[in-house]
Design a protein around this motif. Structure first.
Motif, PDB file in Angstrom:
ATOM      1  N   TYR A   1       0.847  -1.202   0.000  1.00  0.00           N
ATOM      2  CA  TYR A   1       0.000   0.000   0.000  1.00  0.00           C
ATOM      3  C   TYR A   1       0.883   1.254   0.000  1.00  0.00           C
ATOM      4  O   TYR A   1       0.634   2.210  -0.742  1.00  0.00           O
ATOM      5  CB  TYR A   1      -0.933  -0.028   1.224  1.00  0.00           C
TER       6      TYR A   1
ATOM      7  N   ARG B   1       2.253   1.637  -3.447  1.00  0.00           N
ATOM      8  CA  ARG B   1       1.218   2.106  -4.389  1.00  0.00           C
ATOM      9  C   ARG B   1       0.970   3.597  -4.230  1.00  0.00           C
ATOM     10  O   ARG B   1       0.735   4.313  -5.196  1.00  0.00           O
ATOM     11  CB  ARG B   1      -0.090   1.323  -4.163  1.00  0.00           C
TER      12      ARG B   1
ATOM     13  N   LEU C   1      -6.632  -4.048  -6.608  1.00  0.00           N
ATOM     14  CA  LEU C   1      -5.633  -3.787  -5.554  1.00  0.00           C
ATOM     15  C   LEU C   1      -6.293  -3.210  -4.303  1.00  0.00           C
ATOM     16  O   LEU C   1      -5.928  -3.576  -3.181  1.00  0.00           O
ATOM     17  CB  LEU C   1      -4.511  -2.871  -6.070  1.00  0.00           C
ATOM     18  N   ILE C   2      -7.281  -2.331  -4.461  1.00  0.00           N
ATOM     19  CA  ILE C   2      -7.978  -1.802  -3.272  1.00  0.00           C
ATOM     20  C   ILE C   2      -8.768  -2.934  -2.604  1.00  0.00           C
ATOM     21  O   ILE C   2      -8.709  -3.134  -1.387  1.00  0.00           O
ATOM     22  CB  ILE C   2      -8.950  -0.652  -3.631  1.00  0.00           C
TER      23      ILE C   2
ATOM     24  N   SER D   1      -6.587  -5.341  -0.785  1.00  0.00           N
ATOM     25  CA  SER D   1      -5.968  -4.706   0.374  1.00  0.00           C
ATOM     26  C   SER D   1      -6.964  -4.660   1.548  1.00  0.00           C
ATOM     27  O   SER D   1      -6.650  -5.075   2.680  1.00  0.00           O
ATOM     28  CB  SER D   1      -5.530  -3.292  -0.038  1.00  0.00           C
ATOM     29  N   VAL D   2      -8.180  -4.198   1.279  1.00  0.00           N
ATOM     30  CA  VAL D   2      -9.189  -4.101   2.340  1.00  0.00           C
ATOM     31  C   VAL D   2      -9.535  -5.500   2.860  1.00  0.00           C
ATOM     32  O   VAL D   2      -9.548  -5.749   4.079  1.00  0.00           O
ATOM     33  CB  VAL D   2     -10.461  -3.393   1.812  1.00  0.00           C
TER      34      VAL D   2
ATOM     35  N   LYS E   1      -7.155  -7.499   5.194  1.00  0.00           N
ATOM     36  CA  LYS E   1      -7.184  -7.097   6.612  1.00  0.00           C
ATOM     37  C   LYS E   1      -8.418  -7.669   7.312  1.00  0.00           C
ATOM     38  O   LYS E   1      -8.352  -8.094   8.458  1.00  0.00           O
ATOM     39  CB  LYS E   1      -7.149  -5.564   6.712  1.00  0.00           C
TER      40      LYS E   1
ATOM     41  N   PHE F   1     -13.180   7.441  -1.866  1.00  0.00           N
ATOM     42  CA  PHE F   1     -12.175   6.933  -2.800  1.00  0.00           C
ATOM     43  C   PHE F   1     -12.752   6.852  -4.203  1.00  0.00           C
ATOM     44  O   PHE F   1     -12.132   7.208  -5.186  1.00  0.00           O
ATOM     45  CB  PHE F   1     -11.837   5.497  -2.384  1.00  0.00           C
TER      46      PHE F   1
HETATM   47  N1  URA Z   1      -7.864   1.280   1.902  1.00  0.00           N
HETATM   48  C1  URA Z   1      -7.061   0.206   2.012  1.00  0.00           C
HETATM   49  O1  URA Z   1      -6.977  -0.395   3.076  1.00  0.00           O
HETATM   50  N2  URA Z   1      -6.390  -0.200   0.937  1.00  0.00           N
HETATM   51  C2  URA Z   1      -6.450   0.417  -0.269  1.00  0.00           C
HETATM   52  O2  URA Z   1      -5.806  -0.005  -1.204  1.00  0.00           O
HETATM   53  C3  URA Z   1      -7.270   1.551  -0.357  1.00  0.00           C
HETATM   54  C4  URA Z   1      -7.978   1.940   0.750  1.00  0.00           C
END
Ligand code: URA
Length: 443
Positions: A165, A168, A179-180, A183-184, A187, A207
């Motif tokens: 992140y 990026r 990719l977003i 990434s979210v 987690k 976003f």
């Molecule tokens: N929030 C995130 O955790 N990851 C991203 O890539 C964008 C927003």
């Protein structure tokens, strides 16, 4: 396997296998694949996209790169909620106690804020003594005892995502839906919930600025959840203006408490009820949204949801006097009104600009290491659709003296954020669509 071949493969629009994606993520985490190769790969993904299967593989590889939380010792279906971020979004502080009071356990790990969107953890720290670092055993015990705990993210969750992140962020590859989404969701999956309700924001403060892009992002995340065996749904909600009226840490706690008392802003209450009703359905406490809403309404009206917040605050060392008397929360020294120069109707409020104004006053962090002022922020007096007279107050800035030199800039930003028009403005929807594994329902 060589990174250069995988970059070329993606550059040419081909699908990578799970093994190839795993190789890239592991190599990047361990430092054997350098930043320049990972940037080239991220840029190839930006242009070529990823299939749903590749996106799920990337998510799992990042989720596996660090600690994974095992919530199995907590009784019941654990439903997590995640918002893609917005200005004035204090939904977790309302929804956590509300849902917990209905018997769905909420074991929530939240982040701190960076830039114009505040983090739930920062907001909770506006309550004196409130501890966001409990240790896993105490965290689990508290959820089993009172059904609710909100803590900071553990030190070593999804380190691969953290590294990617940051890369990026400086290589113009943030705005890629796969990719977003990965990434979210990496987690969320590492945090261990059985089911996930996503609040994907759309509009000027989000976003994703357009509804179509927000739906695409939501679908990508719902697909990932479904592929990895977590029931996932996404609500697309409005972020074309801040949520509620208060922006800033203590101000948002105050508004969340008012909402739990049934005295909060209509938009905030409604978004919370929608998200919470999906959580109740996924948590098996209601057959459908209608039944869920009736249960939630009862918990708000009876004070049970507010009591649950007090229980959490007390269990985590916070001062419940500040929940009973929110005027005891940190208060700023100065209150400065921003007035309208025009008469008409509020047509738009650039949420991002409002967020930046709050940050300038000390409510948000400009860099990772900057400190925040818990009392700072602003209170909107006008929202979209409201009539306004020239000279009437649009918003009140809350600040302490060390930030006085930012006052002019913050005031200008707030004024510029408001669009005023002569014609009456129609009501805006709060929620635009629901995305489930079965498809998209637009409202
Ligand atoms: N929030 C995130 O955790 N990851 C991203 O890539 C964008 C927003």
């Amino acid at each position: 396997m060589r990174a250069v071949d995988l970059i070329r493969k993606k550059r040419d629009g081909l699908e990578l296998t799970g093994e190839e994606i795993g190789y890239l993520i592991k190599g990047y985490s361990e430092g054997t694949i350098p930043d320049y190769q990972m940037s080239a790969w991220a840029m190839s993904v930006y242009y070529q996209g990823m299939s749903a299967r590749e996106t799920a593989d990337l998510t799992l590889a990042m989720a596996a790169s660090g600690d994974r939380i095992d919530l199995s010792s907590i009784h019941g279906v654990k439903v997590d909620k995640h918002s893609t971020g917005g200005v004035g979004d204090k939904t977790t502080i309302v929804i956590g106690p509300l849902v917990a009071s209905c018997g769905v356990p909420v074991a929530k790990m939240s982040g701190r804020g960076l830039g114009h969107t505040g983090g739930t953890i920062d907001k909770l720290e506006a309550i004196s003594g409130f501890s966001v670092e409990l240790g896993q055993e105490r965290f689990f015990r508290q959820v089993n005892e009172i059904g609710l705990s909100v803590v900071g993210q553990s030190g070593n969750m999804t380190p691969a995502d953290k590294k990617l992140y940051s890369l990026r962020d400086v290589t113009a590859t943030v705005e890629s839906i796969p990719l977003i989404a990965s990434s979210v969701m990496s987690k969320k999956i590492a945090a261990g919930a059985d089911a996930i309700v996503l609040d994907v924001k759309t509009g000027s403060g989000a976003f994703m600025k357009t509804l179509d892009d927000s739906i695409r992002l939501a679908k990508a995340m719902v697909d990932i959840g479904t592929q990895v065996g977590r029931s996932t749904i996404a609500v697309i909600s409005d972020m074309d203006q801040p949520l509620g009226y208060g922006i800033g840490n203590a101000l948002e706690i105050q508004e969340a408490v008012a909402t739990l008392r049934g005295e909060g802003p209509e938009d905030l209450e409604e978004v919370c009820l929608i998200l919470a009703s999906h959580m109740l359905v996924l948590g098996g406490k209601a057959a459908d949204e209608e039944e869920a809403r009736a249960i939630l309404r009862d918990k708000l009206d009876s004070g049970a949801a507010l009591d649950r917040l007090k229980m959490m605050v007390s269990a985590q060392g916070g001062d419940i006097n500040q929940i009973e008397h929110p005027e005891l929360l940190p208060q700023a020294e100065l209150h400065v009104e921003v007035k309208s120069e025009k008469s008409g109707f509020v047509e738009s409020i650039q949420a991002e600009e409002i967020g930046i104004a709050a940050m300038l006053l000390g409510a948000g962090r400009e860099t990772k290491d900057s400190s925040i002022d818990l009392a700072a922020g602003l209170t909107l007096r006008k929202k979209i659709g409201d009539p306004v007279e020239a000279g009437e107050v649009l918003a009140v800035l809350h600040l302490n003296r060390p930030y006085e030199d930012r006052l002019e800039e913050a005031g200008r930003k707030v004024k510029e954020a408001y669009g005023i028009t002569d014609a009456k403005v129609p009501n805006r929807p709060l929620v635009f669509a629901l995305v489930t594994p079965e498809g998209v329902r637009r409202f």
